[in-house]
Every structure is written in structure tokens, then in C-alpha cells.
Design a protein around this motif. Structure first.
Motif, PDB file in Angstrom:
ATOM      1  N   GLN A 211       0.662  28.276  12.928  1.00  0.00           N
ATOM      2  CA  GLN A 211       0.242  26.937  13.404  1.00  0.00           C
ATOM      3  C   GLN A 211      -0.678  26.407  12.195  1.00  0.00           C
ATOM      4  N   TYR A 212      -0.113  24.994  11.873  1.00  0.00           N
ATOM      5  CA  TYR A 212      -0.866  24.146  10.904  1.00  0.00           C
ATOM      6  C   TYR A 212      -1.570  22.954  11.407  1.00  0.00           C
ATOM      7  N   PHE A 213      -2.604  22.579  11.606  1.00  0.00           N
ATOM      8  CA  PHE A 213      -3.376  21.579  11.921  1.00  0.00           C
ATOM      9  C   PHE A 213      -3.859  20.580  10.897  1.00  0.00           C
ATOM     10  N   MET A 214      -3.163  19.533  11.215  1.00  0.00           N
ATOM     11  CA  MET A 214      -3.522  18.373  10.055  1.00  0.00           C
ATOM     12  C   MET A 214      -4.046  17.335  10.369  1.00  0.00           C
ATOM     13  N   SER A 215      -4.933  16.623   9.660  1.00  0.00           N
ATOM     14  CA  SER A 215      -5.683  15.547  10.164  1.00  0.00           C
ATOM     15  C   SER A 215      -5.241  14.444   8.871  1.00  0.00           C
ATOM     16  N   VAL A 216      -4.490  13.243   9.220  1.00  0.00           N
ATOM     17  CA  VAL A 216      -3.856  12.364   8.290  1.00  0.00           C
ATOM     18  C   VAL A 216      -4.608  11.235   8.188  1.00  0.00           C
ATOM     19  N   VAL A 217      -5.000  10.611   6.940  1.00  0.00           N
ATOM     20  CA  VAL A 217      -5.665   9.560   6.678  1.00  0.00           C
ATOM     21  C   VAL A 217      -5.004   8.716   5.902  1.00  0.00           C
ATOM     22  N   PRO A 218      -4.286   7.720   6.332  1.00  0.00           N
ATOM     23  CA  PRO A 218      -3.963   6.556   5.503  1.00  0.00           C
ATOM     24  C   PRO A 218      -4.672   6.212   4.254  1.00  0.00           C
ATOM     25  N   THR A 219      -3.875   6.050   2.995  1.00  0.00           N
ATOM     26  CA  THR A 219      -4.690   5.748   1.895  1.00  0.00           C
ATOM     27  C   THR A 219      -3.814   5.050   1.037  1.00  0.00           C
ATOM     28  N   ILE A 220      -4.748   3.879   0.377  1.00  0.00           N
ATOM     29  CA  ILE A 220      -4.212   2.984  -0.652  1.00  0.00           C
ATOM     30  C   ILE A 220      -4.777   3.319  -2.106  1.00  0.00           C
ATOM     31  N   TYR A 221      -4.102   3.524  -2.957  1.00  0.00           N
ATOM     32  CA  TYR A 221      -4.419   3.580  -4.548  1.00  0.00           C
ATOM     33  C   TYR A 221      -3.855   2.399  -5.098  1.00  0.00           C
ATOM     34  N   SER A 222      -5.069   2.058  -5.886  1.00  0.00           N
ATOM     35  CA  SER A 222      -4.814   0.737  -6.501  1.00  0.00           C
ATOM     36  C   SER A 222      -5.371   0.862  -8.006  1.00  0.00           C
ATOM     37  N   VAL A 223      -4.815   0.328  -8.946  1.00  0.00           N
ATOM     38  CA  VAL A 223      -5.383   0.011 -10.416  1.00  0.00           C
ATOM     39  C   VAL A 223      -5.450  -1.470 -10.784  1.00  0.00           C
ATOM     40  N   GLN A 224      -6.640  -2.043 -10.953  1.00  0.00           N
ATOM     41  CA  GLN A 224      -6.853  -3.298 -11.385  1.00  0.00           C
ATOM     42  C   GLN A 224      -7.385  -3.483 -12.696  1.00  0.00           C
TER      43      GLN A 224
END
Length: 331
Positions: A211-224
Motif C-alpha cells: 500500500q502506497y499512501f500519497m498526498s499530492v500538491v499541485p505545483t508551479i515552477y517558474s523562472v523570471q
């Protein structure tokens, strides 16, 4: 002066190359109805003996096997592959990997490295040829579009889990040892390393449950580049996740297999890297060199003044008591 200039220039170059990173958590804007999951797993069972399904909180059941690619392969071609690792154990004996969010993520030190690797062309690797080896394993790989809700992605044996008439598999054929080459959420970026990538786990009995329990967080990577409110030059949208794994031997009354339970967090992480433009960097370098020259000039000026003052004192001390020297006397 040369040594000081080189040290300051090297420090400024390193700061400019690293840039300035900011990490911001916010409630995810908008409502996303779907999410892609990317999977590349090798199990030590034949493809015809496996069932792959997804059951989510919305009540939808997806027959994932019909949307994924399945290739017969040999177990020995995968377990000795370079980079395969085992999951570590915590104080309670449970295997844990990637628990907690990394500052940058994906094993990379800088955001621009993550963005650059994410821009590479997505392509699934080819299954190695058997070259006469026995096809005792199955490689399951591909991408699936799922509902963006809590769900359970599982791989079970034929006739177990979701039973079908006349398809019961003999228990002696169970072996859920597996190698995970890719498990990610969102767009497929093959160059980014996720917590479960290149992981191997071996079943100690026929009836073994992973059993694998995963907590997913949407992520944005940006370079300016540059400061101010200018839009980001390069941006990728992906997902990070933390995972905890539990495996154990079970009784014949329970269902063995692989169970990936995922939950989508209602927040979004924005990791932004800002870096000065080349013109700004050049101006700072010129300022550093100018400052060093001015400081050295003042240093040389002060040192000359000190040498002159000390020289006068020494000459005055030497002149006292010598014939011909003027001294105070009464007429």
C-alpha cells in the motif's frame, strides 16, 4: 587587490546564478476536473494474470488496463538496472520515501534546472528485448486521465479484487514483487525524479499486500529574469507528492496486490526563481570593481600618510643629541 576582486566577483556570480527563490502556498484557484497519472511498473507476474483498475471517491471505476500498454518482459532485466533503490524504514518499521515537501523538489538544486528538465520531450522508453529469456514478468506503462479527486489505483491478480467468472488464478502464481520506474501526477516529465521513481519492493509471500499512501500538491515552477512584475519567462505545471508505504503478508481472505491511494491537497505551491538580467549583473560587477579600486586607492593613500608620519618621528628622534643640533641654552 586581484585576490579580493576575484573573491567578490565569484560570490556575485554564484548569487546571480542561483537567483532568488520564493515559495508561496495558496488555495488553488479554479476547479480542475481531471488529472493525469503516469505509470511505469514491472511486476513479476504475467500480463494475462493481472488486473489494473482505478476506483475514485466519485464512484467511478476505470478499467485502466485497456488504456495502458502491457509488455511481456523478464524480471532479471530490471532488478539489476542501475539506479534501482529500496525504500528506507522509519522507527516503526514502515517504509517511507519523500515524506515532507522539498524546497525545490525532484532531486534538483535549482528551479531553473527543474524547468529545463521539464521542457525535454516526453517519451516512454522501449521495453528491453527478451533475447531468449523467459517472459516471467509484465511491464505496465502509460498515462491515464482520472477525476481530480481522492482515489485508489490498484493492481491485483486475475479473479481477485474484481472477480470475474472463470478467471480465478491459482494462488501459487501470486508474486507481487515490483519495480516502479515512474509514478507521477500531471503532465509527463520523464526527466524529473519523483519519490517512487526507480524503487524496488519484493513480496515475501504469495499473499502480500503493498500500500502506497500519497498526498499530492499541485505545483508551479517558474523562472523570471529581472525584477518587478514582469511575467515569468518559463513555467511548468506539475505535482509533487509525499508517500508512505506499508507492506505486509496477509491471509487468504484478503486481496493481495499493489494499492496506490492518492489524495489531492486543496492548496497550490508556487516556486518562483528571480534572477537579474545580464545588464543589471554587468552593472553590479562594474560597481564591485569600482568599489575595490576606490578602496585600494584609499588604502594606499592612508599607508603612504602613515609611512610619512612615522618617518618624521624617527628622523626627529635621531636628530636629538647629535653635534650641531640646536638645543635650548641661556645667553
Amino acid at each position: 587587490m586581484t585576490v579580493v576582486s576575484c573573491m567578490l566577483l565569484w560570490t556575485e556570480l554564484g548569487r546571480w546564478w542561483r537567483g532568488e527563490e520564493t515559495h508561496t502556498f495558496a488555495v488553488e484557484k479554479g476547479v480542475g476536473h481531471s488529472m493525469q497519472i503516469n505509470l511505469d511498473i514491472v511486476l513479476k507476474m504475467k500480463c494475462k494474470d493481472l488486473h489494473v483498475n482505478v476506483q475514485d471517491a466519485a464512484g467511478d471505476r476505470i478499467l485502466a488496463a485497456s488504456r495502458l500498454q502491457e509488455d511481456a518482459t523478464s524480471w532479471g532485466q530490471w532488478v539489476d538496472a542501475k539506479g534501482v533503490h529500496r525504500l528506507g524504514k522509519d522507527s516503526h518499521g514502515r517504509a517511507i520515501t519523500g515524506a515532507g515537501w522539498h524546497d525545490e523538489g525532484f532531486g534538483e538544486e535549482h528551479v531553473h534546472d527543474i524547468v529545463a528538465m521539464g521542457r525535454k520531450k516526453a517519451r516512454w522508453g522501449k521495453t528491453p528485448r527478451l533475447w531468449g529469456a523467459e517472459a516471467d514478468s509484465c511491464r505496465i506503462y502509460g498515462s491515464l486521465d482520472l477525476n481530480k479527486v481522492q482515489g485508489d489505483f490498484h493492481i491485483t491478480a486475475r479473479g481477485h479484487g474484481y472477480a470475474a467468472a472463470g478467471q480465478h488464478l491459482d494462488h501459487g502464481s501470486f508474486n507481487f514483487s515490483h519495480v516502479i520506474s515512474e509514478l507521477s501526477f500531471g503532465p509527463y516529465y520523464p526527466s524529473l525524479v519523483n519519490p517512487l521513481d526507480r524503487t524496488i519492493n519484493l513480496a515475501e509471500a504469495h499473499f502480500h499486500k503493498f500500500q502506497y499512501f500519497m498526498s499530492v500538491v499541485p505545483t508551479i515552477y517558474s523562472v523570471q529574469r529581472g525584477s518587478g512584475s514582469a511575467p515569468a519567462e518559463r513555467t511548468i505545471f506539475t505535482n509533487q507528492y509525499a508517500v508512505t508505504e506499508q507492506s505486509k503478508e496477509i491471509t487468504e481472505r484478503m486481496v493481495p496486490g499493489l494499492f496506490f491511494k492518492y489524495d489531492i491537497e486543496p492548496i497550490m505551491l508556487h516556486v518562483e526563481e528571480r534572477r537579474d538580467g545580464f545588464l543589471t549583473f554587468s552593472i553590479k560587477v562594474i560597481n564591485i570593481l569600482s568599489g575595490v579600486l576606490v578602496a585600494c586607492h584609499w588604502g594606499f593613500t592612508l599607508s603612504d600618510w602613515l609611512r610619512e608620519v612615522l618617518g618624521r618621528r624617527r628622523r626627529k628622534q635621531r636628530s636629538e643629541g647629535v653635534i650641531g643640533a640646536k638645543t635650548d641654552y641661556d645667553d
